[in-house]
Design an enzyme around this catalytic site. Sequence first.
Site, PDB file in Angstrom:
ATOM      1  N   ASP A 124      12.442 132.612 166.512  1.00 53.41           N
ATOM      2  CA  ASP A 124      12.933 131.302 166.226  1.00 53.41           C
ATOM      3  C   ASP A 124      14.199 131.135 165.237  1.00 53.41           C
ATOM      4  OD1 ASP A 124      13.155 128.926 167.401  1.00 53.41           O
ATOM      5  OD2 ASP A 124      11.186 128.034 166.133  1.00 53.41           O
ATOM      6  N   HIS A 142      20.947 134.800 170.518  1.00 54.70           N
ATOM      7  CA  HIS A 142      20.043 135.624 171.314  1.00 54.70           C
ATOM      8  C   HIS A 142      20.179 137.235 171.411  1.00 54.70           C
ATOM      9  CE1 HIS A 142      17.948 132.286 172.270  1.00 54.70           C
ATOM     10  NE2 HIS A 142      18.801 132.013 173.719  1.00 54.70           N
ATOM     11  N   LEU A 167       4.317 153.079 168.172  1.00 60.19           N
ATOM     12  CA  LEU A 167       4.236 152.198 167.670  1.00 60.19           C
ATOM     13  C   LEU A 167       4.143 151.387 168.875  1.00 60.19           C
ATOM     14  CD1 LEU A 167       5.069 150.166 165.478  1.00 60.19           C
ATOM     15  CD2 LEU A 167       7.341 150.060 166.671  1.00 60.19           C
TER      16      LEU A 167
HETATM   17  C1  FPP Z   1      13.698 131.500 169.909  1.00 62.66           C
HETATM   18  O1  FPP Z   1      14.896 130.425 169.901  1.00 62.66           O
HETATM   19  C2  FPP Z   1      14.048 132.043 170.863  1.00 62.66           C
HETATM   20  C3  FPP Z   1      13.729 132.755 171.986  1.00 62.66           C
HETATM   21  C4  FPP Z   1      13.109 131.138 173.118  1.00 62.66           C
HETATM   22  C5  FPP Z   1      13.957 133.097 172.250  1.00 62.66           C
HETATM   23  C6  FPP Z   1      13.597 134.844 171.793  1.00 62.66           C
HETATM   24  C7  FPP Z   1      14.887 135.613 172.232  1.00 62.66           C
HETATM   25  C8  FPP Z   1      15.621 137.410 172.003  1.00 62.66           C
HETATM   26  C9  FPP Z   1      14.616 137.488 170.667  1.00 62.66           C
HETATM   27  C10 FPP Z   1      16.239 138.367 171.848  1.00 62.66           C
HETATM   28  C11 FPP Z   1      15.912 138.696 173.477  1.00 62.66           C
HETATM   29  C12 FPP Z   1      16.071 139.744 173.782  1.00 62.66           C
HETATM   30  C13 FPP Z   1      14.970 140.482 174.710  1.00 62.66           C
HETATM   31  C14 FPP Z   1      15.155 142.286 174.420  1.00 62.66           C
HETATM   32  C15 FPP Z   1      14.023 140.248 174.445  1.00 62.66           C
HETATM   33  P1  FPP Z   1      15.267 129.067 169.663  1.00 62.66           P
HETATM   34  O2  FPP Z   1      16.871 129.765 170.720  1.00 62.66           O
HETATM   35  O3  FPP Z   1      14.490 128.690 170.059  1.00 62.66           O
HETATM   36  O4  FPP Z   1      16.468 128.524 168.611  1.00 62.66           O
HETATM   37  P2  FPP Z   1      16.525 127.571 167.649  1.00 62.66           P
HETATM   38  O5  FPP Z   1      15.085 126.894 167.763  1.00 62.66           O
HETATM   39  O6  FPP Z   1      17.344 127.452 167.085  1.00 62.66           O
HETATM   40  O7  FPP Z   1      17.497 126.808 169.170  1.00 62.66           O
END
Ligand code: FPP
Length: 241
Positions: free
Chosen positions: A17, A34, A128
């Site tokens: 997150d 992201h 892994l």
């Molecule tokens: C949460 O942060 C994150 C997500 C919903 C997406 C997670 C995705 C990645 C880490 C990158 C994707 C890459 C691959 C290789 C799958 P948020 O967007 O909710 O953050 P915020 O709460 O600060 O808005």
Amino acid sequence: MISSKQKLPRHIAVIMDGNGRWATSKGLSRSEGHRAGADSIDRLMEISLELGLEAISLYAFSTENWKRPVTEIRSIFNLLVEFIDSRLEGISKKGVRILHSGSRKRLSSKVLSKIDSAIEITQKNRKLTVNFCVNYGSQEELLNAFSKLSEERRKKKIPIQKPISTKELEKYLYTYPLPPVDLLIRTAGERRLSNFLLWQSAYAELFFTDTLWPDFGEKDLKEALDWYGRRTRKFGGLENG
Ligand code: FPP
């Protein structure tokens, strides 16, 4: 410091997150957040390989994330495809096995074929396991598992009165055959499970950190593992019993 004697978790689950907040704080777009989050996955895989961890499950896209703007959804899936294209050969050589947990419904044929080929190419690797949870939600997973299980029982003419065992149900979870989650990490200050691996985390130790996912690195993982090493896990029993 991780000592060689320290008890390591077999299976770590991560709610990654804070990508959006990280980007906003730097005046960048959410997509760039992201992308930085994907670089953090790279670091996590490297350290996990060094430490000899067995499995990590990453919450990359939830069944609820479809509510986000289409441009953001697109950027996450583009990143996933790019991630597989650019890293697959390298991580496969290092002994990483890729798995997918989540519903295949709504995923595009392009995303599905990338995921499927990554799973196939890495299927024999065991150093892994990296389980990408994409279009994943625990409630959907359990409904799907119960419905597959009943279908199977109907086919085998198993009487409806026969109780269902946990082992029997677990075969139908998307995460099968991964072991239960020992340590669940959530970044960015929130203290929620957000429909992530609820069954598998029944006895998981929960580690919450304020670090935003793109900033999460070796120091944070070691802090979580150190903390985990100090937990006494009783699984509902008594410490010495
Ligand atoms: C949460 O942060 C994150 C997500 C919903 C997406 C997670 C995705 C990645 C880490 C990158 C994707 C890459 C691959 C290789 C799958 P948020 O967007 O909710 O953050 P915020 O709460 O600060 O808005």
